[in-house]
Design a protein around this motif. Structure first.
Motif, PDB file in Angstrom:
ATOM      1  N   ASP A   8      -7.002  17.197   4.441  1.00  0.00           N
ATOM      2  CA  ASP A   8      -7.469  17.601   5.595  1.00  0.00           C
ATOM      3  C   ASP A   8      -6.402  18.261   6.287  1.00  0.00           C
ATOM      4  O   ASP A   8      -5.299  18.474   6.021  1.00  0.00           O
ATOM      5  N   GLU A   9      -6.906  18.750   7.559  1.00  0.00           N
ATOM      6  CA  GLU A   9      -6.034  19.863   8.392  1.00  0.00           C
ATOM      7  C   GLU A   9      -4.606  19.061   8.715  1.00  0.00           C
ATOM      8  O   GLU A   9      -3.713  19.557   8.784  1.00  0.00           O
ATOM      9  N   GLU A  10      -4.606  17.573   8.727  1.00  0.00           N
ATOM     10  CA  GLU A  10      -3.549  16.784   9.602  1.00  0.00           C
ATOM     11  C   GLU A  10      -2.709  16.519   8.215  1.00  0.00           C
ATOM     12  O   GLU A  10      -1.850  15.689   8.597  1.00  0.00           O
ATOM     13  N   ARG A  11      -3.195  16.724   7.076  1.00  0.00           N
ATOM     14  CA  ARG A  11      -2.666  15.961   5.874  1.00  0.00           C
ATOM     15  C   ARG A  11      -2.586  14.497   5.945  1.00  0.00           C
ATOM     16  O   ARG A  11      -1.567  13.984   5.636  1.00  0.00           O
ATOM     17  N   LEU A  12      -3.474  13.754   6.271  1.00  0.00           N
ATOM     18  CA  LEU A  12      -3.806  12.412   6.335  1.00  0.00           C
ATOM     19  C   LEU A  12      -3.881  11.673   4.981  1.00  0.00           C
ATOM     20  O   LEU A  12      -3.403  10.838   4.570  1.00  0.00           O
ATOM     21  N   PHE A  13      -4.740  12.526   4.179  1.00  0.00           N
ATOM     22  CA  PHE A  13      -5.434  11.925   3.077  1.00  0.00           C
ATOM     23  C   PHE A  13      -5.727  13.021   1.960  1.00  0.00           C
ATOM     24  O   PHE A  13      -5.692  13.979   2.373  1.00  0.00           O
ATOM     25  N   SER A  14      -5.684  12.655   0.797  1.00  0.00           N
ATOM     26  CA  SER A  14      -5.879  13.676  -0.342  1.00  0.00           C
ATOM     27  C   SER A  14      -6.767  13.133  -1.299  1.00  0.00           C
ATOM     28  O   SER A  14      -7.072  11.659  -1.543  1.00  0.00           O
ATOM     29  N   ILE A  15      -7.647  14.047  -2.116  1.00  0.00           N
ATOM     30  CA  ILE A  15      -8.402  13.782  -2.889  1.00  0.00           C
ATOM     31  C   ILE A  15      -7.904  14.643  -4.251  1.00  0.00           C
ATOM     32  O   ILE A  15      -8.014  15.799  -3.914  1.00  0.00           O
ATOM     33  N   HIS A  16      -7.783  14.120  -5.383  1.00  0.00           N
ATOM     34  CA  HIS A  16      -7.170  14.965  -6.627  1.00  0.00           C
ATOM     35  C   HIS A  16      -8.503  14.906  -7.704  1.00  0.00           C
ATOM     36  O   HIS A  16      -9.191  13.837  -7.835  1.00  0.00           O
ATOM     37  N   TRP A  17      -8.693  16.053  -8.095  1.00  0.00           N
ATOM     38  CA  TRP A  17      -9.400  15.853  -9.433  1.00  0.00           C
ATOM     39  C   TRP A  17      -8.470  16.180 -10.591  1.00  0.00           C
ATOM     40  O   TRP A  17      -7.741  17.269 -10.710  1.00  0.00           O
ATOM     41  N   LEU A  18      -8.356  15.137 -11.376  1.00  0.00           N
ATOM     42  CA  LEU A  18      -7.392  15.326 -12.651  1.00  0.00           C
ATOM     43  C   LEU A  18      -8.289  15.434 -14.018  1.00  0.00           C
ATOM     44  O   LEU A  18      -9.357  14.522 -14.126  1.00  0.00           O
ATOM     45  N   GLU A  19      -7.986  16.184 -14.619  1.00  0.00           N
ATOM     46  CA  GLU A  19      -8.606  16.394 -15.722  1.00  0.00           C
ATOM     47  C   GLU A  19      -7.756  15.804 -17.086  1.00  0.00           C
ATOM     48  O   GLU A  19      -6.459  15.696 -17.034  1.00  0.00           O
ATOM     49  N   SER A  20      -8.247  15.042 -18.124  1.00  0.00           N
ATOM     50  CA  SER A  20      -7.790  14.427 -19.229  1.00  0.00           C
ATOM     51  C   SER A  20      -7.249  15.526 -19.967  1.00  0.00           C
ATOM     52  O   SER A  20      -7.679  16.618 -20.322  1.00  0.00           O
ATOM     53  N   ARG A  21      -6.086  15.486 -20.660  1.00  0.00           N
ATOM     54  CA  ARG A  21      -5.545  16.307 -21.411  1.00  0.00           C
ATOM     55  C   ARG A  21      -5.844  15.845 -22.897  1.00  0.00           C
ATOM     56  O   ARG A  21      -5.864  14.697 -23.059  1.00  0.00           O
ATOM     57  N   ARG A  31       0.715  14.016  -8.011  1.00  0.00           N
ATOM     58  CA  ARG A  31       0.360  14.786  -9.173  1.00  0.00           C
ATOM     59  C   ARG A  31       1.460  14.823 -10.227  1.00  0.00           C
ATOM     60  O   ARG A  31       0.856  15.026 -11.345  1.00  0.00           O
ATOM     61  N   GLU A  32       2.668  14.526 -10.065  1.00  0.00           N
ATOM     62  CA  GLU A  32       3.576  14.399 -10.915  1.00  0.00           C
ATOM     63  C   GLU A  32       3.167  13.130 -11.577  1.00  0.00           C
ATOM     64  O   GLU A  32       3.455  12.931 -12.933  1.00  0.00           O
ATOM     65  N   MET A  33       3.181  12.066 -10.957  1.00  0.00           N
ATOM     66  CA  MET A  33       2.680  10.865 -11.613  1.00  0.00           C
ATOM     67  C   MET A  33       1.376  11.085 -12.470  1.00  0.00           C
ATOM     68  O   MET A  33       1.308  10.690 -13.711  1.00  0.00           O
ATOM     69  N   SER A  65       1.114  -1.172  -0.051  1.00  0.00           N
ATOM     70  CA  SER A  65       0.013  -0.015   0.026  1.00  0.00           C
ATOM     71  C   SER A  65       0.780   1.257   0.007  1.00  0.00           C
ATOM     72  O   SER A  65       1.467   1.523   1.142  1.00  0.00           O
ATOM     73  N   HIS A  66       1.161   1.686  -1.115  1.00  0.00           N
ATOM     74  CA  HIS A  66       2.138   2.832  -1.363  1.00  0.00           C
ATOM     75  C   HIS A  66       1.418   4.112  -0.828  1.00  0.00           C
ATOM     76  O   HIS A  66       0.146   4.506  -1.209  1.00  0.00           O
ATOM     77  N   LYS A  67       2.369   4.971  -0.269  1.00  0.00           N
ATOM     78  CA  LYS A  67       1.854   6.366   0.202  1.00  0.00           C
ATOM     79  C   LYS A  67       2.614   7.456  -0.808  1.00  0.00           C
ATOM     80  O   LYS A  67       3.526   7.058  -1.225  1.00  0.00           O
ATOM     81  N   TYR A  68       2.107   8.469  -0.907  1.00  0.00           N
ATOM     82  CA  TYR A  68       2.428   9.469  -1.843  1.00  0.00           C
ATOM     83  C   TYR A  68       2.428  10.782  -1.214  1.00  0.00           C
ATOM     84  O   TYR A  68       1.805  11.043  -0.115  1.00  0.00           O
ATOM     85  N   THR A  69       3.184  11.963  -1.538  1.00  0.00           N
ATOM     86  CA  THR A  69       2.920  13.178  -0.947  1.00  0.00           C
ATOM     87  C   THR A  69       1.953  13.649  -2.197  1.00  0.00           C
ATOM     88  O   THR A  69       1.855  13.053  -3.284  1.00  0.00           O
TER      89      THR A  69
END
Ligand SMILES: C[S@@+](CC[C@H](N)C(=O)[O-])C[C@H]1O[C@@H](n2cnc3c(N)ncnc32)[C@H](O)[C@@H]1O
Length: 318
Positions: A305-318, A289-291, A280-284
């Motif tokens: 979240d405030e503690e920076r535990l988890f992230s949700i990303h909205w990625l648009e197709s190029r 975003r780079e990947m 279970s890989h973890k990312y910054t």
């Protein structure tokens, strides 16, 4: 509404549990893909993990989705088809469905067919007007999801940090394939973040032992489906954090020298020998975003979240 489960078209070399387990047990070190955790019993155990106090992932991601649902719905736009990869309990999708303007359809895809059928039935009862297209399949094999006749815009949904179960190169390849399958639509994806290793360790080594049961379900499933005779008490759940590789690694470690029979074949385990069952890989935020950029997406919004535990990303197709 009755919603028959469709099966994703399979690649010709479609794998099966027996062949993969036998092949993985013949390797050194022994290994098996984590997708085989998920039969109906495995999916139910995963639901119990999601409710554990140590498992911050689900409650943090759910809170983020709830807090930002309006913004997410605006980015996805009206009349969109939501395609969810590895949909599980569908609990998170409900948050999106409640916020979206007139979603055109919801297409949950999961490998755990019997479990998916059950959760889809209860979703259909709660959302009678929604077009539901559940699909049983393996997204690591095929992402050929037929378009609806009116070809609505698609948005992908891939929560739960399931992307972390893939090694970075395989994760990149999967994101590229998802981008193709979305026909120009965006992807909303949940990604677990690098953090204090003690928090990570606790999340995969809960006090109640539910993650251990989930891990051992792989052996229980082999006993149920493949005439195997694994002694579940003769294996230990072991899930260390590998800080160098930024991932939790999950193993079943043989507690003694033993021989297991599986489909008529005998497999030897040395005392202390590991069977690798999951990463279970973890990312910054930046490394993910780079990947995403390398996979052909434009990373747009990101929520954490405030503690920076988890992230949700909205990625648009190029
Ligand atoms: C970590 S759980 C996440 C569940 C849910 N999306 C959530 O966020 O709570 C992974 C989910 O993906 C499904 N899954 C795992 N590997 C899969 C594969 N190769 N193809 C399709 N579904 C898969 C599992 O059955 C499970 O429901």
């Amino acid at each position: 509404m009755d919603t028959p489960l469709a099966r994703l078209q399979r690649a010709p070399q479609e794998d099966c549990f027996a062949d993969n387990l036998l092949a993985g047990l013949a390797r050194t070190p022994k290994e098996i893909a984590c997708k085989y955790f998920y039969d109906e019993a495995g999916s139910r155990l995963f639901d119990r993990i999601c409710d554990l106090p140590e498992y911050y992932q689900t409650r943090t991601e759910t809170a983020l989705l709830t807090r930002h649902a309006g913004e997410i719905a605006a980015l996805m736009g009206p009349q969109v088809e939501i395609v969810e990869f590895g949909a599980g309990s569908l609990r998170k999708a409900r948050i999106l469905l409640d916020a979206l303007a007139a979603p055109r359809a919801y297409t949950p895809l999961d490998i755990s067919g019997a479990y998916l059928a059950g959760v889809v039935r209860s979703l259909a009862a709660d959302y009678p007007a929604l077009a539901l297209r559940p699909m049983v399949g393996d997204f690591s094999q095929s992402l050929d999801i037929p378009a609806l006749p009116d070809n609505p815009r698609r948005a992908g949904f891939f929560p739960g940090s399931t992307i972390g179960n893939f090694r970075p190169e395989a994760a990149l390849a999967l994101l590229r394939r998802m981008r193709c399958g979305l026909n120009g639509g965006g992807l909303l994806i949940g990604v677990d973040l690098v953090k204090d290793p003690h928090l990570l360790h606790a999340a995969y080594n809960d006090a109640a032992g539910v993650t251990a049961m989930f891990n051992k379900n792989l052996l229980a499933r082999a006993n149920r489906e493949l005439d195997a005779d694994f002694d579940l008490n003769a294996f230990a759940h072991y899930a260390p954090y590998n800080a160098g590789a930024q991932r939790i690694e999950m193993y079943l470690v043989s507690l003694r020298r033993q021989r297991v029979s599986l489909r008529g074949r005998l497999i030897e385990f040395a005392q202390g020998e590991p069977l690798h069952t999951e990463d279970s890989h973890k990312y910054t935020i930046e490394s993910f975003r780079e990947m995403a950029c390398r996979a052909g997406f434009n990373p747009r919004a990101v929520w954490t979240d405030e503690e920076r535990l988890f992230s949700i990303h909205w990625l648009e197709s190029r």
